[in-house]
Design a protein around this motif. Structure first.
Motif, mmCIF file in Angstrom:
data_model
loop_
_atom_site.group_PDB
_atom_site.id
_atom_site.type_symbol
_atom_site.label_atom_id
_atom_site.label_comp_id
_atom_site.label_asym_id
_atom_site.label_seq_id
_atom_site.Cartn_x
_atom_site.Cartn_y
_atom_site.Cartn_z
ATOM 1 N N SER A 26 -8.221 6.089 2.707
ATOM 2 C CA SER A 26 -8.103 6.504 4.098
ATOM 3 C C SER A 26 -6.776 7.218 4.339
ATOM 4 O O SER A 26 -6.717 8.213 5.070
ATOM 5 N N SER A 27 -5.699 6.758 3.689
ATOM 6 C CA SER A 27 -4.412 7.422 3.895
ATOM 7 C C SER A 27 -4.384 8.782 3.206
ATOM 8 O O SER A 27 -3.764 9.723 3.700
ATOM 9 N N ILE A 28 -5.083 8.905 2.081
ATOM 10 C CA ILE A 28 -5.176 10.227 1.431
ATOM 11 C C ILE A 28 -5.925 11.187 2.355
ATOM 12 O O ILE A 28 -5.528 12.336 2.554
ATOM 13 N N PRO A 80 -10.879 -3.693 1.642
ATOM 14 C CA PRO A 80 -10.126 -3.735 0.388
ATOM 15 C C PRO A 80 -8.983 -2.718 0.403
ATOM 16 O O PRO A 80 -9.093 -1.671 1.066
ATOM 17 N N LYS A 81 -7.938 -3.010 -0.357
ATOM 18 C CA LYS A 81 -6.753 -2.131 -0.404
ATOM 19 C C LYS A 81 -7.124 -0.703 -0.783
ATOM 20 O O LYS A 81 -6.596 0.262 -0.249
ATOM 21 N N LEU A 82 -8.061 -0.597 -1.737
ATOM 22 C CA LEU A 82 -8.432 0.728 -2.232
ATOM 23 C C LEU A 82 -8.973 1.607 -1.109
ATOM 24 O O LEU A 82 -8.679 2.797 -1.022
ATOM 25 N N LEU A 110 0.850 -1.197 0.000
ATOM 26 C CA LEU A 110 0.000 0.000 0.000
ATOM 27 C C LEU A 110 0.878 1.237 0.000
ATOM 28 O O LEU A 110 1.933 1.239 0.631
ATOM 29 N N ILE A 111 0.438 2.268 -0.698
ATOM 30 C CA ILE A 111 1.160 3.531 -0.650
ATOM 31 C C ILE A 111 0.620 4.332 0.530
ATOM 32 O O ILE A 111 -0.582 4.544 0.631
ATOM 33 N N ASN A 112 1.518 4.776 1.395
ATOM 34 C CA ASN A 112 1.097 5.599 2.527
ATOM 35 C C ASN A 112 1.140 7.066 2.121
ATOM 36 O O ASN A 112 2.160 7.728 2.260
#
Lengths: 333, 381
Positions: A119-121, A112-114, A40-42
Motif C-alpha cells: 500500500s505504501s509503494i 499483514p505487514k506485506l 514497516l518501511i514507508n
C-alpha cells in the motif's frame, strides 16, 4: 584508482560530502521513525520529500516570479525562512495524508505487514504521478494558463528562480568552506539534536518509544497508538520538508521523480546506521554522503554507488542491525 | 458502516488511476483515416516518446508532423492522410513490440521516427525486414546507419560530425588548449563523447562520467577545478548539464562550458540559472526554424515549436510528397526518399547511400543576456 587525488582534495570532498549526507540524514529520519514504531518501511516517504522540494520552488516563484536571479545567502534568508515553513507544512501534510489513506485503514483491520508495505509503494507511485500530471489537474479546472508558472510541463525539471551563490567563509585545509555548506550542515545537525531531545524528554516522545518497544503493553498503559503513529509520520514529514528546502538551496531544481534517488539513498543511510535508531540515521547519512564523494574521487564518479553499497554489505556482515543497532524504543533514543 | 463508503472511494481512486495509466500508454490516439473513394486511406506512423521523461521532445515531433499533415490535408481534402502515434516512452524495450505492430498495419506507408538512438537500434531490423521506409527526425547515434538498413533515413546530422565540429569550435573559436570531457553513460552520450575524445587527442586533460538524474556533482566539480581546463564539454541532456554548469560556476570555474544537442533546450538556462548559464555554448545539428514556422506551428498546436519540430515537419513532408507522386508501395516510397533533393525548413535535404543526410551542418547556439539565443547560431565550419 587515484588515492593521490583523494588526499590532495580531502577537505573539499569531505565537506561537500557532509553537506549532501546531512540531507540524506534528515530524510532518513522519516524512514527510521516509522520503522521504529511500525516495523514497516514507508516507501511513500521519498514523495513526501519531493512535495517539499516543489513547495520550496513554488514559494520562490510566487515571491520572485520566474525571472532567474542570483544572490547571496544574506539577502535570501527571509525567503528561505518562508520556503522552510511552507515546505515543512506541505511535507507534513502529505505525510499525514499517506498515514490516513495508506496506513491507518489497513492497520486498523490488522492487515499483514506485506499488504501495508505494498500500500505504501502504491501511495508513492500515486503521489509522484499526481505531481507529474498536475498540468492535467489544473486543466480540469481551467486554470492551467493562469497557473502555468507552477504547472506547465509537469514532467520536466522544475527550477527555483532564485539561485543562492555560496560565499567563502573561511579556508580549511585548502578548501574555501562556504556559507551554504555551513548552513546545510548546521541546520541538519540542529534539527537532529532537537528531535533527539523531543523523543527522549517529552511525554509524546516517551509514547513513541513505548509503542516502539511493545505496542500492546503501551496500549495497556493507556498510550494512544493511533496518535503516536500519526505523530511519527508528522515528524518524519517535517524533517523531510526541511531536508527539501536545504536540498533546493544547494541544487535548485526538482522533478516529479526527484524523490526516488534521494529516497533510496536515505533508506540506505537508515539501514547503515541501524534502522529504527535516530542517531543511527544521522551517522548513516553523513557516512553515506562522505563515502560517495571519496568513492567518486578514488574510483571515478560512475563507481560511487558500487562503493557505497559494497560498504553497506560489509557493515551489515559485521553488524547485521547496522552501526548503532535497531533501537528507537531502547535507551539510545 | 463507515468502512464501505471508504472502500468505494478507494475503488474509484484505483479505477481513476488505471484510466490515467491507460491514457498514458495509449498507442494509437489520433487516427484520422483518409476519405474519398479511389484513395488508399494511408497513414503515417510516429514511434517515439510522447510521455515519460523525454515526452516533451516527442510532443515537439508530433506537433511538427501534425502541421505537415494539416497543410497537406487542406490541399488534398479528397484524399487525406492520417497519423498513428505509437508511444515508446523512449524505451527500446517498449519500442520493440510497437515496431511489430507498425509493420503489421498495412495502412501505414511510412514511419517518422524512431525518436531516439536506443529505440532505433532495437527496431531497425524489424522495419528493414518488413521493408517499411522510415525517416528519423532526431536519432543521431552514428552506428545506426552503419547497419546496412537501406530503409532507414534521418534528416539530422549524426554524432561523429557533431563531435568533430564541437572540438573545432572549442579549439579554434574559443581558443581552448585544455579540455575536460564529461558524459552521463547513456547510448547517445557515450557515442558523442567518443567522437569528441578522438578529435581532442592530447588536448583532453581529464574525463569523468556522471549518472542520469544525478543532482549533486561535487566530486566531478572538484576534479574539473583541480585540472583547471579552458573548456568543459558535457555529452548528455539538459537537466544534468544545467546543474553541472551551475555547480562548476559556483565552485569558481571560469572557462567555457559547452554541450551538444541533448542540452540544446531553453530549460538548460532555467536549470543552471541565468547567471551561471551565461556564455555557455550548446551545439545542435539543426538550423533555427524560419520565422513563420513557429507562428504556423503555434496556431495549430497551441504551443511553441521546440527541438526536432522542424525535422519532423520535413520528414513528414517527404512522405507526403511521395504519396502525392503516387509512390504508394513501400519499395517505391523508399526509392523516392533515396532520390529526394529539396530544401526543407531545417535545411537542405538529400540522403547518401547509408541514409544519412548529405549536408550535415552543425550550429553553435550561445546563451546570451540570460537566455538561449535560438535565432542567431554560429555555423561551425
Amino acid at each position: 584508482m587515484d588515492f593521490g587525488f583523494l588526499f590532495s582534495h580531502f577537505a573539499e570532498l569531505t565537506i561537500t560530502g557532509l553537506a549532501l549526507g546531512a540531507i540524506y540524514a534528515l530524510v532518513a529520519l522519516g524512514y527510521t521513525m516509522v520503522y521504529g514504531v511500525l516495523q514497516l518501511i514507508n516507501f511513500a516517504h521519498s514523495e513526501v520529500f519531493m512535495y517539499g522540494t516543489f513547495a520550496t520552488a513554488w514559494v520562490a516563484v510566487w515571491v520572485h516570479g520566474t525571472t532567474s536571479v542570483s544572490q547571496g545567502l544574506g539577502s535570501t534568508l527571509g525567503l528561505l525562512a518562508l520556503c522552510l515553513i511552507v515546505a515543512m507544512a506541505t511535507s507534513a501534510a502529505v505525510a499525514l495524508l499517506v498515514e490516513r489513506l495508506a496506513y491507518r485503514p489497513l492497520i486498523r483491520r490488522g492487515s499483514p505487514k506485506l499488504v501495508i508495505l505494498i500500500s505504501s509503494i502504491g501511495a508513492s507511485f500515486a503521489l509522484s504521478e499526481i505531481m507529474g500530471l498536475r498540468d492535467k489537474f489544473a486543466g480540469w479546472f481551467g486554470v492551467e494558463n493562469k497557473l502555468s508558472d507552477y504547472v506547465a510541463q509537469a514532467r520536466n525539471v522544475y527550477s527555483s528562480p532564485v539561485t543562492v551563490d555560496p560565499h567563502k567563509v573561511f579556508e580549511f585545509a585548502g578548501y574555501g568552506v562556504t556559507d551554504v555548506d555551513l548552513l546545510v550542515i548546521g541546520a541538519a545537525l540542529g534539527m537532529m539534536f532537537a528531535l533527539d531531545l523531543f523523543v527522549r524528554r517529552t511525554r509524546l516522545g516517551r509514547g513513541i518509544r513505548s509503542v516502539a518497544q511493545d505496542p500492546e503493553a503501551a496500549a495497556l498503559m493507556g498510550v494512544n497508538s493511533t496518535r503516536v503513529i500519526r505523530t511519527t509520520f508528522l515528524i518524519g514529514g517535517l524533517m523531510a520538508g526541511a531536508a527539501a528546502t536545504l536540498y533546493m538551496l544547494r541544487i535548485g531544481t526538482t522533478r516529479q521523480d526527484a524523490g526516488f534517488l534521494i529516497g533510496v539513498k536515505a533508506f540506505t543511510a537508515a539501514v547503515m546506521g541501524g534502522i529504527g535508531n535516530l542517531r543511527g540515521a544521522l551517522i548513516g547519512g553523513l557516512l553515506l554522503g562522505v563515502m560517495e564523494n571519496w568513492g567518486s574521487a578514488v574510483f571515478g564518479t560512475q563507481w560511487k554507488d558500487v562503493v557505497t553499497f559494497v560498504l553497506l554489505v560489509l557493515i551489515l556482515l559485521v553488524r547485521p542491525t547496522g552501526i548503532l543497532g535497531e533501537s528507537l524504543g531502547k535507551a539510545r533514543a | 458502516m463507515g468502512i464501505k463508503p471508504k472502500l468505494r472511494a478507494l475503488a474509484a481512486l484505483a479505477a481513476a488511476g488505471l484510466a490515467l495509466t491507460a491514457c498514458g500508454s495509449s498507442d494509437s490516439s489520433s487516427s484520422t483515416a483518409g476519405s474519398g473513394s479511389d484513395c488508399g486511406h494511408y497513414n503515417l506512423a510516429f514511434l517515439g516518446a510522447t510521455t515519460g521523461d523525454a515526452g516533451a521532445l516527442g510532443q515537439n515531433m508530433v506537433g511538427g508532423i501534425k502541421l505537415a499533415l494539416d497543410e497537406y490535408n487542406k490541399a488534398h481534402s479528397d484524399c487525406t492522410v492520417g497519423l498513428k502515434v505509437f508511444d515508446s516512452q523512449g524505451d527500446p524495450v517498449k519500442a520493440t513490440p510497437l515496431a511489430t505492430k507498425i509493420v503489421q498495419d498495412t495502412s501505414i506507408i511510412g514511419l517518422v521516427g524512431p525518436g531516439f538512438s536506443g529505440e532505433s537500434l532495437a527496431t531497425g531490423k524489424t522495419f528493414y525486414a518488413a521493408g517499411l521506409p522510415s525517416i528519423s527526425p532526431s536519432a543521431t547515434n552514428a552506428t545506426i546507419t552503419e547497419s546496412g538498413w537501406s530503409t532507414w533515413h534521418r534528416v539530422i546530422g549524426n554524432d561523429s560530425i557533431q563531435g568533430a565540429a564541437d572540438v573545432k569550435y572549442m579549439e579554434n573559436t574559443a581558443n581552448a588548449k585544455k579540455i575536460y570531457l564529461i558524459h552521463d553513460d547513456q547510448d547517445y552520450s557515450v557515442g558523442l563523447a567518443g567522437f569528441v575524445k578522438t578529435a581532442l587527442g592530447s588536448a583532453m586533460t581529464g574525463e569523468d562520467a556522471v549518472q542520469q538524474k544525478q543532482t549533486d556533482f561535487g566530486p566531478t566539480v572538484t576534479k574539473v577545478t583541480s585540472a583547471s581546463p579552458d573548456a568543459v564539454f558535457y555529452a548528455g541532456y539538459y537537466p544534468e548539464a544545467g546543474l553541472l554548469c551551475k555547480q562548476l560556476r559556483q565552485a569558481g570555474y571560469k572557462g567555457l562550458f559547452m554541450s551538444g544537442d541533448g542540452s540544446e533546450d531553453p530549460a538548460f538556462v532555467t536549470t543552471a540559472g541565468a547567471q551561471a548559464a551565461e556564455g555557455a555554448v550548446l551545439s545542435a545539428p539543426a538550423a533555427p526554424a524560419p520565422a513563420d514556422f513557429n507562428s504556423k506551428y503555434k496556431a495549430l498546436n497551441n504551443k511553441d515549436s521546440g527541438l526536432y519540430s522542424t525535422q519532423s515537419f520535413d520528414a513528414a513532408n517527404i512522405f507526403l510528397a511521395g504519396i502525392e507522386a503516387g509512390k504508394t508501395s513501400h519499395a517505391d516510397m523508399n526509392t523516392f526518399i533515396g532520390s529526394y533533393d529539396k530544401t526543407g525548413v531545417s535545411g537542405p535535404i538529400k540522403f547518401d547511400s547509408k541514409g544519412d543526410i548529405s549536408a550535415q551542418t552543425i550550429y553553435a547556439y550561445k546563451v546570451t543576456g540570460g537566455k538561449l539565443d535560438t535565432a542567431n547560431p554560429t555555423l561551425i565550419k
